[in-house]
Design a protein around this motif. Structure first.
Motif, PDB file in Angstrom:
ATOM      1  N   GLU A  73      72.449  48.220 116.598  1.00  0.00           N
ATOM      2  CA  GLU A  73      71.999  48.240 117.996  1.00  0.00           C
ATOM      3  C   GLU A  73      70.495  48.498 118.094  1.00  0.00           C
ATOM      4  OE1 GLU A  73      75.204  50.261 120.666  1.00  0.00           O
ATOM      5  OE2 GLU A  73      75.657  50.589 118.548  1.00  0.00           O
ATOM      6  N   ILE A  74      69.979  49.311 117.198  1.00  0.00           N
ATOM      7  CA  ILE A  74      68.536  49.562 117.199  1.00  0.00           C
ATOM      8  C   ILE A  74      67.795  48.267 116.888  1.00  0.00           C
ATOM      9  CG2 ILE A  74      66.679  50.693 115.889  1.00  0.00           C
ATOM     10  CD1 ILE A  74      68.427  53.168 115.757  1.00  0.00           C
ATOM     11  N   LEU A  75      68.257  47.567 115.855  1.00  0.00           N
ATOM     12  CA  LEU A  75      67.562  46.344 115.454  1.00  0.00           C
ATOM     13  C   LEU A  75      67.647  45.269 116.534  1.00  0.00           C
ATOM     14  CD1 LEU A  75      68.542  46.132 111.661  1.00  0.00           C
ATOM     15  CD2 LEU A  75      66.309  46.720 112.615  1.00  0.00           C
ATOM     16  N   GLN A  76      68.728  45.326 117.310  1.00  0.00           N
ATOM     17  CA  GLN A  76      68.874  44.320 118.376  1.00  0.00           C
ATOM     18  C   GLN A  76      67.918  44.578 119.545  1.00  0.00           C
ATOM     19  OE1 GLN A  76      73.056  44.776 118.861  1.00  0.00           O
ATOM     20  NE2 GLN A  76      73.573  43.004 117.604  1.00  0.00           N
ATOM     21  N   ASN A  77      67.321  45.765 119.586  1.00  0.00           N
ATOM     22  CA  ASN A  77      66.469  46.127 120.724  1.00  0.00           C
ATOM     23  C   ASN A  77      65.060  45.522 120.566  1.00  0.00           C
ATOM     24  OD1 ASN A  77      64.774  47.761 122.536  1.00  0.00           O
ATOM     25  ND2 ASN A  77      66.660  48.938 122.791  1.00  0.00           N
ATOM     26  N   ASP A  78      64.559  44.931 121.642  1.00  0.00           N
ATOM     27  CA  ASP A  78      63.238  44.270 121.607  1.00  0.00           C
ATOM     28  C   ASP A  78      62.095  45.231 121.326  1.00  0.00           C
ATOM     29  OD1 ASP A  78      64.316  41.871 122.058  1.00  0.00           O
ATOM     30  OD2 ASP A  78      63.942  41.845 124.232  1.00  0.00           O
ATOM     31  N   ALA A  79      62.331  46.518 121.548  1.00  0.00           N
ATOM     32  CA  ALA A  79      61.248  47.480 121.326  1.00  0.00           C
ATOM     33  C   ALA A  79      60.904  47.607 119.835  1.00  0.00           C
ATOM     34  CB  ALA A  79      61.653  48.840 121.887  1.00  0.00           C
ATOM     35  N   VAL A  80      61.856  47.240 118.967  1.00  0.00           N
ATOM     36  CA  VAL A  80      61.597  47.417 117.526  1.00  0.00           C
ATOM     37  C   VAL A  80      60.686  46.305 117.012  1.00  0.00           C
ATOM     38  CG1 VAL A  80      62.675  47.468 115.225  1.00  0.00           C
ATOM     39  CG2 VAL A  80      63.742  48.667 117.137  1.00  0.00           C
ATOM     40  N   GLY A  81      59.579  46.719 116.391  1.00  0.00           N
ATOM     41  CA  GLY A  81      58.591  45.751 115.912  1.00  0.00           C
ATOM     42  C   GLY A  81      58.728  45.456 114.438  1.00  0.00           C
ATOM     43  N   CYS A  82      59.200  46.418 113.652  1.00  0.00           N
ATOM     44  CA  CYS A  82      59.456  46.143 112.233  1.00  0.00           C
ATOM     45  C   CYS A  82      60.390  47.198 111.657  1.00  0.00           C
ATOM     46  CB  CYS A  82      58.160  46.048 111.446  1.00  0.00           C
ATOM     47  SG  CYS A  82      57.434  47.627 111.049  1.00  0.00           S
ATOM     48  N   PHE A  83      60.911  46.881 110.484  1.00  0.00           N
ATOM     49  CA  PHE A  83      61.942  47.692 109.846  1.00  0.00           C
ATOM     50  C   PHE A  83      61.450  48.062 108.443  1.00  0.00           C
ATOM     51  CE2 PHE A  83      66.711  47.222 108.314  1.00  0.00           C
ATOM     52  CZ  PHE A  83      66.728  48.557 107.950  1.00  0.00           C
ATOM     53  N   VAL A  84      61.228  49.361 108.233  1.00  0.00           N
ATOM     54  CA  VAL A  84      60.875  49.838 106.885  1.00  0.00           C
ATOM     55  C   VAL A  84      62.192  50.088 106.157  1.00  0.00           C
ATOM     56  CG1 VAL A  84      59.688  51.611 105.533  1.00  0.00           C
ATOM     57  CG2 VAL A  84      58.763  50.907 107.762  1.00  0.00           C
ATOM     58  N   THR A  85      62.452  49.339 105.101  1.00  0.00           N
ATOM     59  CA  THR A  85      63.789  49.321 104.515  1.00  0.00           C
ATOM     60  C   THR A  85      63.779  49.388 102.993  1.00  0.00           C
ATOM     61  OG1 THR A  85      65.768  47.902 104.243  1.00  0.00           O
ATOM     62  CG2 THR A  85      63.703  46.768 104.617  1.00  0.00           C
ATOM     63  N   HIS A  86      64.924  49.829 102.447  1.00  0.00           N
ATOM     64  CA  HIS A  86      65.092  49.822 100.979  1.00  0.00           C
ATOM     65  C   HIS A  86      65.573  48.452 100.494  1.00  0.00           C
ATOM     66  CE1 HIS A  86      69.148  50.040 102.369  1.00  0.00           C
ATOM     67  NE2 HIS A  86      69.705  50.457 101.244  1.00  0.00           N
ATOM     68  N   CYS A  87      65.820  47.523 101.422  1.00  0.00           N
ATOM     69  CA  CYS A  87      66.258  46.159 101.104  1.00  0.00           C
ATOM     70  C   CYS A  87      67.711  46.090 100.640  1.00  0.00           C
ATOM     71  CB  CYS A  87      65.385  45.478 100.048  1.00  0.00           C
ATOM     72  SG  CYS A  87      63.652  45.448 100.445  1.00  0.00           S
ATOM     73  N   GLY A  88      68.561  47.028 101.098  1.00  0.00           N
ATOM     74  CA  GLY A  88      70.002  46.849 100.880  1.00  0.00           C
ATOM     75  C   GLY A  88      70.401  45.522 101.524  1.00  0.00           C
ATOM     76  N   TRP A  89      71.407  44.863 100.993  1.00  0.00           N
ATOM     77  CA  TRP A  89      71.713  43.512 101.467  1.00  0.00           C
ATOM     78  C   TRP A  89      72.205  43.492 102.920  1.00  0.00           C
ATOM     79  CZ3 TRP A  89      69.985  39.065 101.209  1.00  0.00           C
ATOM     80  CH2 TRP A  89      70.710  37.931 101.590  1.00  0.00           C
ATOM     81  N   ASN A  90      73.015  44.504 103.304  1.00  0.00           N
ATOM     82  CA  ASN A  90      73.490  44.520 104.697  1.00  0.00           C
ATOM     83  C   ASN A  90      72.315  44.714 105.653  1.00  0.00           C
ATOM     84  OD1 ASN A  90      76.595  44.552 104.475  1.00  0.00           O
ATOM     85  ND2 ASN A  90      75.941  46.097 102.995  1.00  0.00           N
ATOM     86  N   SER A  91      71.418  45.628 105.302  1.00  0.00           N
ATOM     87  CA  SER A  91      70.248  45.855 106.161  1.00  0.00           C
ATOM     88  C   SER A  91      69.408  44.587 106.231  1.00  0.00           C
ATOM     89  CB  SER A  91      69.390  47.002 105.615  1.00  0.00           C
ATOM     90  OG  SER A  91      70.096  48.202 105.730  1.00  0.00           O
ATOM     91  N   THR A  92      69.259  43.900 105.119  1.00  0.00           N
ATOM     92  CA  THR A  92      68.454  42.678 105.102  1.00  0.00           C
ATOM     93  C   THR A  92      69.051  41.643 106.051  1.00  0.00           C
ATOM     94  OG1 THR A  92      67.876  43.125 102.801  1.00  0.00           O
ATOM     95  CG2 THR A  92      67.515  40.877 103.582  1.00  0.00           C
ATOM     96  N   MET A  93      70.363  41.463 105.969  1.00  0.00           N
ATOM     97  CA  MET A  93      70.984  40.457 106.846  1.00  0.00           C
ATOM     98  C   MET A  93      70.958  40.879 108.312  1.00  0.00           C
ATOM     99  SD  MET A  93      74.033  38.545 104.947  1.00  0.00           S
ATOM    100  CE  MET A  93      74.973  40.010 104.821  1.00  0.00           C
TER     101      MET A  93
END
Ligand SMILES: O=c1ccn([C@@H]2O[C@H](COP(=O)(O)OP(=O)(O)O[C@H]3O[C@H](CO)[C@@H](O)[C@H](O)[C@H]3O)[C@@H](O)[C@H]2O)c(=O)[nH]1
Length: 477
Positions: free
Chosen positions: A362-382
């Motif tokens: 739900e956070i990622l679906q929100n327009d307010a989010v400009g980028c995602f600092v991630t460990h690159c897990g596959w679910n997070s990537t997709m």
């Protein structure tokens, strides 16, 4: 037609397995999802909330024999899976379901590749068994190439790279440069690395007996654009790429047949559905997020199941986020907070939300989010691709290094950071949040992998698999 689905007991594995269960419903299967008791307790309310479709997936509980509430790290889980008691429980479940008066009994078992113990149960019970790989096809090919990597001297017999910089042979077309350092078992101390390598070797030995491998990824993962691939193709050519090929060419070496059925979130339930969550989500940050400017917020998460990034890194990241002056949400479990400066959470509270577990999708679906600092897990990537978010990548372990190479070098939808110093973080955040071309590429990748055409391809791929299964069942009866 009952199908037993056995996920590996981790958040990033149970979610896609549940989605696969739901995706099998329209083909007339009755899915039975097997989870451990502590997981069942946590996800049951979420599954109930997902409504009618998900409620048609039957959930059955197994005991792993580990102390209730005790630590379940990689090796504890491995020991529990391999000690035989879960296998006995699963065999009992197969006979119980077979003995039901209605239907054809158990016609299929789908087993997460990481829970390969259950493949042996499938074979012993005479149930057709498919493997399920929750990550990229490219990472499967890396672990499947272990015998070749040993034969070519890239790694020793215990999985240690002979030279870290050695390039891996090209295993899939258009592969970005991977080195021995990117191998997924290189986590922790020498003995841990050897232990993980042993795990993978045994896992891949078992996978050789599979006829099918369902993969939660899209078929054209190595491509940068639509026109590079045959769109009607739904079985990926699983033959090893030229320079790893065996001399004694045998068709059987090419099994399992690989069916890309991902991203499964597109096939299952509704696209906006929440994931079944192992931990309670801190949902108040969603209201706060609604009040932020479009594209202004940084979302930070290193997944559910990864080694902590270390106290120094934690401190640097915290201070750099604060210094950036940008609003952020940081999903950070209380057990990983060592290194945070004293009083940090209170100090940044107006602009930064540190939450134990976030409603990530739900956070990622929100327009307010400009980028995602991630460990690159596959679910997070997709999920990032699905929500058209650009990535700042800090891979920590396992398949994340390979995923990161694709994100940065093939799809060009993110940047990689090697550390969390203020200057580096600021530059990477700016690049990820402001590079319009990167934004265009992630939107295109979303359409290509998750648009309507892609969805139809997934349906076709899944049908390709179920047709072959029916053929095998018919031959058997
Ligand atoms: O606060 C949070 C953090 C995560 N998530 C969800 O948890 C899942 C995390 O999955 P993933 O990004 O794949 O990370 P891990 O949980 O760390 O997954 C492990 O399993 C994956 C599949 O094998 C691998 O790709 C990873 O490298 C490995 O660490 C995603 O669905 C997220 O939406 C939340 O809902 N809230």
């Amino acid at each position: 037609m009952k199908v037993i689905l056995v996920p590996y007991p981790a958040q990033g594995h149970v979610t896609p397995m549940l989605q696969l269960a739901v995706a099998l419903l329209p083909s007339g299967f009755e899915p039975v999802l097997v989870t451990l008791e502590h997981i069942h307790r946590r996800i049951k309310p979420d599954i109930e909330q997902m409504g009618h479709v998900a409620s048609m997936v039957k959930c059955v509980v197994l005991q792993d024999g580990l102390e209730s509430g005790g630590a379940r790290d990689f090796f504890a889980i491995e020991a529990a899976m391999e000690d035989g008691s879960m296998a006995v429980q699963l065999e009992r479940l197969v006979s119980k379901l077979d003995d039901c008066e209605n239907g054809e009994g158990v016609v299929l078992m789908v087993v997460d590749v990481l829970a390969s113990w259950a493949m042996e149960v499938g074979h012993r019970c005479g149930v057709p068994t498919a493997g399920f790989w929750v990550a990229m096809i490219a990472t499967y090919q890396v672990v499947a190439a272990i015998p070749d990597l040993v034969r070519h001297g890239v790694i020793s017999y215990s999985g240690t790279p002979r030279h870290k910089e050695t390039k891996l042979p090209c295993l899939v077309p258009n592969q970005p440069t991977l080195t021995a350092e990117d191998l997924p078992w290189l986590i922790g101390s020498t003995s841990c690395r050897k232990g993980r390598f042993k795990f993978w070797t045994r896992t891949m030995d078992r996978c050789r007996s599979l006829r099918w491998l369902l993969v939660n990824s899209f078929p054209e993962e190595h491509c940068t654009a639509y026109n590079n691939i045959e769109l009607n193709e739904y079985v990926v050519d699983n033959r090893p790429h030229v320079n790893t090929k065996n001399n004694n060419d045998n068709e059987d070496d090419y099994y399992p047949m690989v069916f890309p059925v991902g991203p499964l979130s597109k096939l299952a339930v509704a696209p906006t559905a929440r994931n079944p969550s192992f931990w309670e989500e801190e949902r108040t940050c969603l209201d706060w997020l609604d009040q932020q400017d479009p594209g202004s917020v940084i979302y930070v998460s290193f997944g559910s199941w990864v080694s902590p990034i270390g106290e120094d890194n934690m401190r640097s990241l915290a201070l750099s986020l604060e210094a950036s002056g940008r609003p952020f949400i940081w999903a950070l479990s209380p057990t990983w907070r060592d290194g945070l400066p004293n009083g940090y959470i209170e100090r940044v509270a107006n602009r930064g939300k540190v939450v134990p577990w976030a409603p990530q999708l739900e956070i990622l679906q929100n327009d307010a989010v400009g980028c995602f600092v991630t460990h690159c897990g596959w679910n997070s990537t997709m999920e990032a691709i699905q929500c058209k978010k650009r990535l700042v990548c800090y891979p920590v372990a396992g398949d994340q290094f390979v995923n990161c190479k694709y994100i940065v070098e093939v799809w060009k939808i993110g940047v990689r950071i090697d550390g969390f110093e203020e200057k580096e973080i600021e530059e990477c955040l700016r690049e990820a949040m402001e590079d319009k071309e990167m934004g265009r590429r992630v939107r295109e990748l979303c359409e290509r992998t998750m648009g309507e055409e892609a969805r139809l391809r997934l349906v076709k791929s899944l049908r390709g698999f179920t047709d072959d299964l029916h053929k095998i069942i018919a031959e058997d009866s």
